[in-house]
Design an enzyme around this catalytic site. Structure first.
Site, PDB file in Angstrom:
ATOM      1  CG  PHE A 136      25.857 -12.987  -5.508  1.00  0.00           C
ATOM      2  CD1 PHE A 136      26.303 -12.880  -4.136  1.00  0.00           C
ATOM      3  CD2 PHE A 136      24.832 -12.500  -5.943  1.00  0.00           C
ATOM      4  CE1 PHE A 136      25.396 -11.991  -3.349  1.00  0.00           C
ATOM      5  CE2 PHE A 136      23.934 -11.779  -5.059  1.00  0.00           C
ATOM      6  CZ  PHE A 136      24.315 -11.807  -3.949  1.00  0.00           C
ATOM      7  CG  ASP A 221      21.842 -17.371 -10.427  1.00  0.00           C
ATOM      8  OD1 ASP A 221      21.387 -16.608 -11.378  1.00  0.00           O
ATOM      9  OD2 ASP A 221      22.230 -17.027  -9.463  1.00  0.00           O
ATOM     10  CE  LYS A 250      21.735  -9.103 -11.113  1.00  0.00           C
ATOM     11  NZ  LYS A 250      21.796  -7.795 -10.255  1.00  0.00           N
TER      12      LYS A 250
HETATM   13  C1  LIG Z   1      23.776 -14.448 -10.623  1.00  0.00           C
HETATM   14  C2  LIG Z   1      23.030 -13.873  -9.646  1.00  0.00           C
HETATM   15  N1  LIG Z   1      21.905 -14.512  -8.944  1.00  0.00           N
HETATM   16  C3  LIG Z   1      21.198 -14.065  -8.151  1.00  0.00           C
HETATM   17  C4  LIG Z   1      21.288 -12.681  -7.742  1.00  0.00           C
HETATM   18  C5  LIG Z   1      20.334 -12.096  -6.847  1.00  0.00           C
HETATM   19  O1  LIG Z   1      19.151 -11.486  -7.312  1.00  0.00           O
HETATM   20  P1  LIG Z   1      18.180 -10.533  -6.574  1.00  0.00           P
HETATM   21  O2  LIG Z   1      19.200  -9.429  -5.950  1.00  0.00           O
HETATM   22  O3  LIG Z   1      17.212  -9.809  -7.422  1.00  0.00           O
HETATM   23  O4  LIG Z   1      17.649 -11.341  -5.336  1.00  0.00           O
HETATM   24  C6  LIG Z   1      22.095 -11.949  -8.373  1.00  0.00           C
HETATM   25  C7  LIG Z   1      22.398 -10.366  -7.981  1.00  0.00           C
HETATM   26  O5  LIG Z   1      23.347  -9.749  -8.127  1.00  0.00           O
HETATM   27  C8  LIG Z   1      23.101 -12.466  -9.317  1.00  0.00           C
HETATM   28  O6  LIG Z   1      23.869 -11.665  -9.887  1.00  0.00           O
END
Ligand SMILES: Cc1ncc(COP(=O)(O)O)c(C=O)c1O
Length: 403
Positions: A136, A221, A250
């Site tokens: 994700f 990520d 986050k």
């Molecule tokens: C690993 C990861 N990358 C990206 C995101 C996306 O972040 P945002 O919701 O701040 O766009 C998330 C959100 O859950 C995530 O867990």
């Protein structure tokens, strides 16, 4: 005006389906709703509130900066952004930082940078982006396409191309589709939304070797795993693999929206003036808060505390499981933990979340089979104990409802 959950349905786009109660106040790891009911918070705003709610260091930074300067845009720079970038580069492999407002935006920047780097350094053929099933990376069209869940990216028309997926923790499948046409591999060092699945050390090392062999960039990520969540500032430090690009969001803002992409000077040089940007990215309020968060989080006291709290969570869930037999394992690292449901309760994670809320506890799920915990990194031990008593009642309730 009577502000109710029913009003939400009348005025909001229905893409979310929030809980029936509406929180109005938070302090540390406790939250109160409109009726004054109190909850223990094991969710932490989905791994965001790393210092709990309304931490004094964050409140001070926000009010202090709020009386000085709120916004400039990137036509001008500002002191908090430069200070934060300096601290992030001092603390990591990275030499350059790009600020965004969310995880998706940080990832979008990473993917665009990788494509631009490949085009300029290796030519037009080097376009392939490989990512992992169940990964994700956010909800912009590029990031959701790179994320490994077609259900989230289907149904919006043509997707950005040259994106492929293989199974996580399966090095052979990656090796099979990688070539000198691979531009980048994007991955979470531990999958969060996909079910709290840690990357095996040998797998992560293997991915790094394949990227180096094929001149492809490795993008970690760390939106969910980063900023202290796993017990080090970033998870890559513990797995012995250094990425070329790292994204953070986050917990980076502890509750104030901010994202960041970190990379080397050499790679960063390919985002020249005008190639990418954001009106709010590097906003002084966000950066001032993030700097305050980092000053607290990036200390041995807090990072070691994460490991101690991890043990408490693991032991408490295991003790509950010995009585009720609902989980197969507790997996994850630091305070990103997933309790995987056994065959009898598979697909029922949401029932545990709803039962927990009834008993005054906020937890998360990661897919239909995993109950996820991402509390504040400084959650008091007494709140862990109280929250686990409530969790036990919730588990008992779900078990008895299934006879
Ligand atoms: C690993 C990861 N990358 C990206 C995101 C996306 O972040 P945002 O919701 O701040 O766009 C998330 C959100 O859950 C995530 O867990």
């Amino acid at each position: 005006m009577s502000v109710t959950r029913a009003l939400f349905d009348d005025v909001m786009v229905p893409n979310y389906n929030p809980a029936n109660f509406i929180p109005v106040k938070g302090e540390g790891s406790r939250v109160w709703d409109q009726e004054g009911r109190e909850y223990v918070d094991f969710a932490g705003g989905i791994a965001v509130n790393c210092l709990g709610h309304c931490h004094p260091a964050m409140v001070n930074a926000l009010t202090e900066q709020g009386q000085k300067l709120w916004h400039l845009s990137n036509v001008l720079t500002n002191e908090p952004a430069i200070r934060l970038a300096k601290k992030l580069t001092d603390a990591t492999f990275a030499e350059r930082v790009y600020f965004a407002n969310s995880g998706a935006e940080a990832n979008e920047a990473a993917l665009k940078l990788a494509r631009r780097w490949a085009l300029e350094v290796h030519g037009e053929e080097k376009q392939q982006i490989i990512a992992f099933q169940k990964g994700f990376h956010g909800r912009t069209f590029f990031t959701v396409t790179v994320g490994g869940q077609a259900a989230y990216s289907d149904g919006f028309g043509p997707k950005p191309g040259a994106v492929e997926h293989v199974e996580y923790n399966d090095l052979a499948s990656l090796e099979a589709i990688m070539s000198d046409k691979t531009c980048a591999v994007m991955m979470e060092p531990m999958q969060g939304e996909g079910g709290v699945i840690p990357g095996d050390e040998s797998f992560l090392k293997g991915v790094r070797e394949l990227c180096t062999k094929h001149n492809a960039l490795l993008i970690f990520d760390e939106v969910q795993t980063g900023f202290g969540r796993t017990g080090s500032l970033y998870a890559y430090e513990q797995c012995g693999v250094t990425p070329d690009i790292l994204t953070s969001a986050k917990a980076l803002g502890g509750g104030f929206p901010i994202g960041a992409m970190l990379t080397t000077a050499e790679i960063a040089a390919h985002l020249k003036p005008g190639t990418h940007g954001s009106t709010y990215g590097g906003n002084p309020l966000a950066c001032a808060v993030s700097e305050a968060v980092m000053d607290v989080v990036n200390t041995p006291e807090v990072l070691d505390g994460v490991k101690r709290r991890e043990q408490m969570f693991r032991e408490a869930v295991q003790a509950i499981n010995e009585k009720y037999d609902v989980f197969t394992e507790v997996r994850g690292q630091g305070l990103l933990l997933g309790a995987a449901l056994n065959d009898k309760f598979k697909g029922k994670a949401r029932e545990f979340l709803l039962a927990a809320a009834e008993h005054g506890l906020m937890v998360l799920i990661a897919g239909a089979d995993v109950v996820r915990f991402t509390p504040s990194l400084v959650i008091p031990e007494t709140d862990i104990a109280e929250g686990m008593q409530r969790f036990e009642k919730a588990v008992a309730q779900v078990v008895s409802s299934h006879g």
